[in-house]
Design a protein around this motif. Sequence first.
Motif, PDB file in Angstrom:
ATOM      1  N   GLU A 187      21.745  33.056  51.442  1.00 41.09           N
ATOM      2  CA  GLU A 187      20.447  32.401  51.391  1.00 41.09           C
ATOM      3  C   GLU A 187      19.974  32.421  49.941  1.00 41.09           C
ATOM      4  N   CYS A 188      19.084  31.511  49.591  1.00 44.53           N
ATOM      5  CA  CYS A 188      18.534  31.481  48.240  1.00 44.53           C
ATOM      6  C   CYS A 188      17.359  32.444  48.156  1.00 44.53           C
ATOM      7  N   PHE A 189      17.363  33.281  47.133  1.00 41.01           N
ATOM      8  CA  PHE A 189      16.219  34.166  46.909  1.00 41.01           C
ATOM      9  C   PHE A 189      16.114  34.500  45.430  1.00 41.01           C
ATOM     10  N   ASP A 190      14.924  34.903  45.039  1.00 42.70           N
ATOM     11  CA  ASP A 190      14.640  35.249  43.647  1.00 42.70           C
ATOM     12  C   ASP A 190      15.051  36.707  43.429  1.00 42.70           C
ATOM     13  N   LEU A 191      16.137  36.911  42.697  1.00 42.66           N
ATOM     14  CA  LEU A 191      16.646  38.269  42.496  1.00 42.66           C
ATOM     15  C   LEU A 191      15.665  39.116  41.690  1.00 42.66           C
ATOM     16  N   ASP A 192      15.031  38.526  40.688  1.00 34.82           N
ATOM     17  CA  ASP A 192      14.088  39.280  39.864  1.00 34.82           C
ATOM     18  C   ASP A 192      12.929  39.805  40.712  1.00 34.82           C
ATOM     19  N   ALA A 193      12.359  38.941  41.533  1.00 31.74           N
ATOM     20  CA  ALA A 193      11.252  39.354  42.404  1.00 31.74           C
ATOM     21  C   ALA A 193      11.714  40.388  43.418  1.00 31.74           C
ATOM     22  N   THR A 194      12.934  40.230  43.927  1.00 31.25           N
ATOM     23  CA  THR A 194      13.475  41.174  44.911  1.00 31.25           C
ATOM     24  C   THR A 194      13.629  42.567  44.306  1.00 31.25           C
ATOM     25  N   VAL A 195      14.165  42.644  43.088  1.00 30.02           N
ATOM     26  CA  VAL A 195      14.311  43.937  42.428  1.00 30.02           C
ATOM     27  C   VAL A 195      12.933  44.560  42.194  1.00 30.02           C
ATOM     28  N   GLY A 196      11.966  43.748  41.783  1.00 34.15           N
ATOM     29  CA  GLY A 196      10.612  44.262  41.586  1.00 34.15           C
ATOM     30  C   GLY A 196      10.030  44.853  42.859  1.00 34.15           C
ATOM     31  N   GLU A 197      10.277  44.187  44.002  1.00 30.17           N
ATOM     32  CA  GLU A 197       9.796  44.706  45.288  1.00 30.17           C
ATOM     33  C   GLU A 197      10.458  46.037  45.614  1.00 30.17           C
TER      34      GLU A 197
ATOM     35  N   ILE B  59      11.395  55.245  36.179  1.00 30.74           N
ATOM     36  CA  ILE B  59      12.292  54.107  36.394  1.00 30.74           C
ATOM     37  C   ILE B  59      11.736  52.933  35.606  1.00 30.74           C
ATOM     38  N   ARG B  60      12.473  52.527  34.595  1.00 28.76           N
ATOM     39  CA  ARG B  60      12.065  51.398  33.767  1.00 28.76           C
ATOM     40  C   ARG B  60      12.755  50.133  34.275  1.00 28.76           C
ATOM     41  N   PHE B  61      12.047  49.012  34.190  1.00 34.57           N
ATOM     42  CA  PHE B  61      12.601  47.742  34.674  1.00 34.57           C
ATOM     43  C   PHE B  61      12.487  46.691  33.590  1.00 34.57           C
ATOM     44  N   SER B  62      13.617  46.112  33.205  1.00 32.05           N
ATOM     45  CA  SER B  62      13.665  45.007  32.254  1.00 32.05           C
ATOM     46  C   SER B  62      13.858  43.715  33.041  1.00 32.05           C
ATOM     47  N   SER B  63      12.798  42.930  33.152  1.00 29.66           N
ATOM     48  CA  SER B  63      12.788  41.716  33.974  1.00 29.66           C
ATOM     49  C   SER B  63      13.159  40.493  33.139  1.00 29.66           C
ATOM     50  N   VAL B  64      13.646  39.442  33.810  1.00 29.11           N
ATOM     51  CA  VAL B  64      13.928  38.172  33.125  1.00 29.11           C
ATOM     52  C   VAL B  64      13.097  37.035  33.711  1.00 29.11           C
ATOM     53  N   GLY B  65      12.248  37.334  34.670  1.00 29.59           N
ATOM     54  CA  GLY B  65      11.475  36.280  35.317  1.00 29.59           C
ATOM     55  C   GLY B  65      12.237  35.657  36.473  1.00 29.59           C
ATOM     56  N   GLU B  66      11.665  34.640  37.045  1.00 31.21           N
ATOM     57  CA  GLU B  66      12.226  34.000  38.245  1.00 31.21           C
ATOM     58  C   GLU B  66      13.695  33.632  38.050  1.00 31.21           C
ATOM     59  N   THR B  67      14.538  34.145  38.939  1.00 34.51           N
ATOM     60  CA  THR B  67      15.982  33.890  38.861  1.00 34.51           C
ATOM     61  C   THR B  67      16.540  33.768  40.275  1.00 34.51           C
ATOM     62  N   TRP B  68      16.999  32.564  40.615  1.00 32.73           N
ATOM     63  CA  TRP B  68      17.452  32.314  41.976  1.00 32.73           C
ATOM     64  C   TRP B  68      18.955  32.509  42.100  1.00 32.73           C
ATOM     65  N   VAL B  69      19.352  33.142  43.193  1.00 31.55           N
ATOM     66  CA  VAL B  69      20.763  33.343  43.493  1.00 31.55           C
ATOM     67  C   VAL B  69      21.017  32.940  44.940  1.00 31.55           C
ATOM     68  N   MET B  70      22.271  32.721  45.270  1.00 32.17           N
ATOM     69  CA  MET B  70      22.684  32.406  46.638  1.00 32.17           C
ATOM     70  C   MET B  70      23.592  33.525  47.118  1.00 32.17           C
TER      71      MET B  70
END
Length: 221
Positions: A57-67, A83-94
Amino acid sequence: PLTMIKGYSEVMRDIPGENTPENVQVIIDEAQHLSALVNDLLDLSRIQAGMRKPIPECFDLDATVGEVLTRYEAFVKRQGYVIRFSSVGETWVMADRSMVLQAIYNLINNAINYTGEDHTVTVSLTRQNDSIRFSVQDTGAGIAAEDIPAIWSRYYRVDRVHRRAVIGTGLGLSIVKEVLDAHGALYGVQSTVGGGSTFWFDLPTVETSQTSLTTSQEDKP
């Protein structure tokens, strides 16, 4: 866990005054640990037997990791981890989101278990041409080159010394391997003795237009 449950139960039965809330809590904690172990074994067996296949399914990996990281907030505050998080913004994966979540959780748990005295873990997303790389870095003792091929095996421990992990059952990296193999994903670890370890995996990215098309097609009767 069964040894602890049996031992504490016998102590509470046989020794006056040992039927305490503290001893009961040990039994509850060990029962929860045993339940997690059984569930991990079942998950691992299903994937290896081909009974659990990825459902992309398509989902935003960046948002998922943040959750995911928000769910560690209470643990971080209680145990003093960072826990430090280096984000890249909206990134969609399948990919199969629930299976990828398993891999993410297990890699973070592994880093928490083996990070150094600074209790610091760094989670990063980085773009790699047409893919996105998820990585987790710890500051622990690191892994010798000859040990790296074996770390994906069930229950394998680099130092050969059994210790209760802060989180997890000792099956985490085996589950990660099976999940990523099922997706045909690239993954690995970079580590130096005394310099910590970085575990990573890559997933291909998809354009927002592709995710919209997929969603519209799935919505058709």
